[in-house]
Design a protein around this motif. Structure first.
Motif, PDB file in Angstrom:
ATOM      1  N   ASN A  30       0.791  -1.225   0.000  1.00 45.17           N
ATOM      2  CA  ASN A  30       0.000   0.000   0.000  1.00 45.17           C
ATOM      3  C   ASN A  30       0.827   1.280   0.000  1.00 45.17           C
ATOM      4  O   ASN A  30       0.277   2.368  -0.227  1.00 45.17           O
ATOM      5  CB  ASN A  30      -0.953  -0.002   1.195  1.00 45.17           C
ATOM      6  N   LYS A  85      -4.867  -0.534  -7.475  1.00 45.34           N
ATOM      7  CA  LYS A  85      -5.826  -1.633  -7.354  1.00 45.34           C
ATOM      8  C   LYS A  85      -5.036  -2.930  -7.380  1.00 45.34           C
ATOM      9  O   LYS A  85      -4.148  -3.121  -8.214  1.00 45.34           O
ATOM     10  CB  LYS A  85      -6.846  -1.586  -8.492  1.00 45.34           C
ATOM     11  N   LYS A  86      -5.399  -3.848  -6.482  1.00 47.69           N
ATOM     12  CA  LYS A  86      -4.672  -5.112  -6.343  1.00 47.69           C
ATOM     13  C   LYS A  86      -5.683  -6.255  -6.430  1.00 47.69           C
ATOM     14  O   LYS A  86      -6.489  -6.441  -5.518  1.00 47.69           O
ATOM     15  CB  LYS A  86      -3.925  -5.148  -5.004  1.00 47.69           C
ATOM     16  N   TRP A  87      -5.623  -7.018  -7.511  1.00 45.13           N
ATOM     17  CA  TRP A  87      -6.549  -8.118  -7.706  1.00 45.13           C
ATOM     18  C   TRP A  87      -5.820  -9.456  -7.672  1.00 45.13           C
ATOM     19  O   TRP A  87      -4.682  -9.568  -8.130  1.00 45.13           O
ATOM     20  CB  TRP A  87      -7.253  -8.005  -9.060  1.00 45.13           C
ATOM     21  N   GLU A  96      -7.267 -12.235   0.947  1.00 44.77           N
ATOM     22  CA  GLU A  96      -7.867 -11.019   1.506  1.00 44.77           C
ATOM     23  C   GLU A  96      -7.307 -10.799   2.913  1.00 44.77           C
ATOM     24  O   GLU A  96      -7.013 -11.746   3.638  1.00 44.77           O
ATOM     25  CB  GLU A  96      -9.392 -11.162   1.556  1.00 44.77           C
ATOM     26  N   PRO A  97      -7.130  -9.547   3.364  1.00 42.98           N
ATOM     27  CA  PRO A  97      -7.477  -8.272   2.711  1.00 42.98           C
ATOM     28  C   PRO A  97      -6.348  -7.671   1.867  1.00 42.98           C
ATOM     29  O   PRO A  97      -6.426  -6.512   1.473  1.00 42.98           O
ATOM     30  CB  PRO A  97      -7.752  -7.379   3.912  1.00 42.98           C
ATOM     31  N   TYR A  99      -5.470  -8.528  -1.156  1.00 40.92           N
ATOM     32  CA  TYR A  99      -5.907  -8.411  -2.543  1.00 40.92           C
ATOM     33  C   TYR A  99      -7.428  -8.556  -2.620  1.00 40.92           C
ATOM     34  O   TYR A  99      -8.037  -9.241  -1.795  1.00 40.92           O
ATOM     35  CB  TYR A  99      -5.268  -9.506  -3.410  1.00 40.92           C
ATOM     36  N   GLU A 100      -7.993  -7.950  -3.633  1.00 36.66           N
ATOM     37  CA  GLU A 100      -9.413  -8.128  -3.918  1.00 36.66           C
ATOM     38  C   GLU A 100      -9.562  -9.311  -4.865  1.00 36.66           C
ATOM     39  O   GLU A 100      -8.911  -9.368  -5.914  1.00 36.66           O
ATOM     40  CB  GLU A 100      -9.974  -6.852  -4.565  1.00 36.66           C
ATOM     41  N   ARG A 101     -10.419 -10.251  -4.502  1.00 36.56           N
ATOM     42  CA  ARG A 101     -10.635 -11.403  -5.375  1.00 36.56           C
ATOM     43  C   ARG A 101     -11.557 -10.988  -6.526  1.00 36.56           C
ATOM     44  O   ARG A 101     -12.710 -10.630  -6.308  1.00 36.56           O
ATOM     45  CB  ARG A 101     -11.231 -12.560  -4.586  1.00 36.56           C
ATOM     46  N   ALA A 102     -11.024 -11.053  -7.726  1.00 38.85           N
ATOM     47  CA  ALA A 102     -11.745 -10.534  -8.896  1.00 38.85           C
ATOM     48  C   ALA A 102     -12.362 -11.624  -9.747  1.00 38.85           C
ATOM     49  O   ALA A 102     -13.094 -11.321 -10.698  1.00 38.85           O
ATOM     50  CB  ALA A 102     -10.783  -9.704  -9.752  1.00 38.85           C
ATOM     51  N   ASN A 104     -14.723 -14.962 -10.382  1.00 37.20           N
ATOM     52  CA  ASN A 104     -15.817 -15.844  -9.992  1.00 37.20           C
ATOM     53  C   ASN A 104     -15.764 -17.089 -10.871  1.00 37.20           C
ATOM     54  O   ASN A 104     -16.078 -17.022 -12.069  1.00 37.20           O
ATOM     55  CB  ASN A 104     -17.167 -15.151 -10.158  1.00 37.20           C
TER      56      ASN A 104
END
Length: 416
Positions: A30, A85-87, A96-97, A99-102, A104
């Motif tokens: 970050n 942005k971190k996916w 998490e937290p 990275y954002e899980r992008a 499905n």
């Protein structure tokens, strides 16, 4: 026993180690990574690795509860002006937290999800992990590169090497890490000091291999690992070899240890020296002490030339020039420290290349980086009637642009 308890008691239990490393990672992702992508003009960075064949940089990006790629893991970083942005394209909730899980899995596969992210954000540059210079930045497998090239065909002209982002990511330490790194370096030094003592070495009985075995077991028992396979060798009066290995340690020998630990995700690297006293001796012969003082003088020369902004080649030539002026016969081959023992970044000479080092030597030394200050000198020893080498290595760090020793500097032989 007191010194043993002193350093063993400082080693954190596993859960505390993981909490510490996760705090550092969250802070790095970050604060440091957005600055690096902006510095190197990278809009998007894609890192992909498959199970048991992970890209080497992935380990530095994973939280501690993620120990591998599990089939396929893709990380995507996108710098949207000042916001990063971190996916992660993987179903593991432990990302998490950080990275954002992008992704499905019920809607598409991971590659299709990646294409959607790239198309939606349409970055000007897409950094991938390939490099002919830096091994740690060359982790993208051939098959993954082929898949990316096909998948992102209309974006493939935007592909650039991520090597400059990776070099800085691996070599630059945050303020939180710089607070802890000296304690890690000192921990390694204290293990080395114990190894070079009568607790471990009994002249006429103990071999160099015995000392190596003791160190490896000590580090393992402490719940850590060595950053490379340690070596112990000898300088001995009358020997035609300057680094005797596999020998019984005798009175009058110089015992040379090259050793490092890996702890909290950071590596150390140090070389320490001991002298084995003859019965009745209270200190090393004057010639050996003089040679060590020459080595320390060259060490001072090197630290005086290591400045933020100078290239590794500039530091090398300036230090070697001063050594020649003072008639010091020296070799210089220092390297960065970090997640790896030989970390990516500016290098200062190589053991087998005492001259300019293309590309790696042309890099500037940067703030908040750490180095193994590694070198040797050779000097004639009157008491031995021969020239011997003195090998030393100390971990140092640029802290607020000032170079500081991270562990207690060796200024005299350990006496056995």
């Amino acid at each position: 026993m007191e010194s043993e308890n002193k350093y063993l008691s400082a080693i954190l239990p596993l859960k505390k180690r993981e909490e510490t490393q996760n705090r550092w990672l969250f802070h790095r992702l970050n604060t440091l990574l957005p600055a690096l992508m902006k510095k190197h003009k990278v809009d998007m960075w894609i890192t992909a690795g498959r199970e048991y064949n992970e890209d080497p940089v992935l380990k530095s990006l994973y939280p501690t509860s993620v120990d591998g790629s599990r089939r396929l893991t893709i990380l995507v970083f996108y710098l949207d002006q000042e916001h990063l942005k971190k996916w992660v394209l993987h179903p593991n909730p432990n990302f998490e937290p950080f990275y954002e899980r992008a992704w499905n899995p019920e809607e598409c596969d991971q590659w299709e999800c990646l294409k959607r992210l790239v198309d939606e954000h349409n970055p000007d540059t897409i950094a991938l992990n390939y490099s002919s210079t830096f091994a740690a930045a060359d982790g993208l497998s051939h098959s993954c590169y082929q898949q990316l090239s096909m998948l992102l065909d209309e974006h493939s002209h935007k592909f650039v090497s991520a090597q400059h982002v990776i070099v800085d990511w691996l070599s630059i330490r945050t303020t939180k890490e710089l607070v802890a790194y000296p304690a890690i370096a000192e921990l390694g030094r204290m293990i080395a000091e114990e190894a070079l003592s009568r607790r471990v070495i009994h002249p006429g009985i103990t071999t160099t291999e015995d000392v190596v075995d003791w160190i490896r077991q000590r580090v393992l028992d402490a719940g850590m690992e060595t950053s490379f396979y340690p070596t112990v060798d000898l300088q001995r009066k009358g020997s035609v070899m300057d680094r005797l290995e596999g020998e019984i340690i005798r009175f009058g020998d110089i015992v040379h240890l090259d050793f490092g630990i890996r702890y909290l995700g950071l590596a150390t690297d140090t070389q320490q020296l001991a002298y084995v006293l003859h019965p009745g001796e209270e200190e090393a012969p004057e010639g050996l002490q003089s040679a060590l003082q020459t080595a320390l003088r060259f060490e001072d020369i090197i630290t005086g030339e290591m400045k933020v902004g100078r290239t590794g080649n500039e530091v090398f030539h300036r230090a070697m020039k001063k050594a020649r002026e003072e008639e010091i016969e020296a070799m210089l081959y220092s390297h960065p420290l970090g997640n790896h023992c030989h970390e990516a970044g500016a290098i200062i000479g190589l053991y087998d290349q005492q001259n300019d080092i293309p590309i790696k030597g042309d890099l500037p030394l940067t703030a908040n980086t750490c180095y193994a200050l590694e070198f040797n000198i050779q000097q004639y020893i009157p008491e031995w009637d021969q020239v011997i080498p003195i090998y030393l290595e100390e971990p140092v760090a640029f802290i607020q642009h000032r170079l500081e020793y991270m562990a207690k500097r060796q200024i005299a032989y350990y006496l056995i």
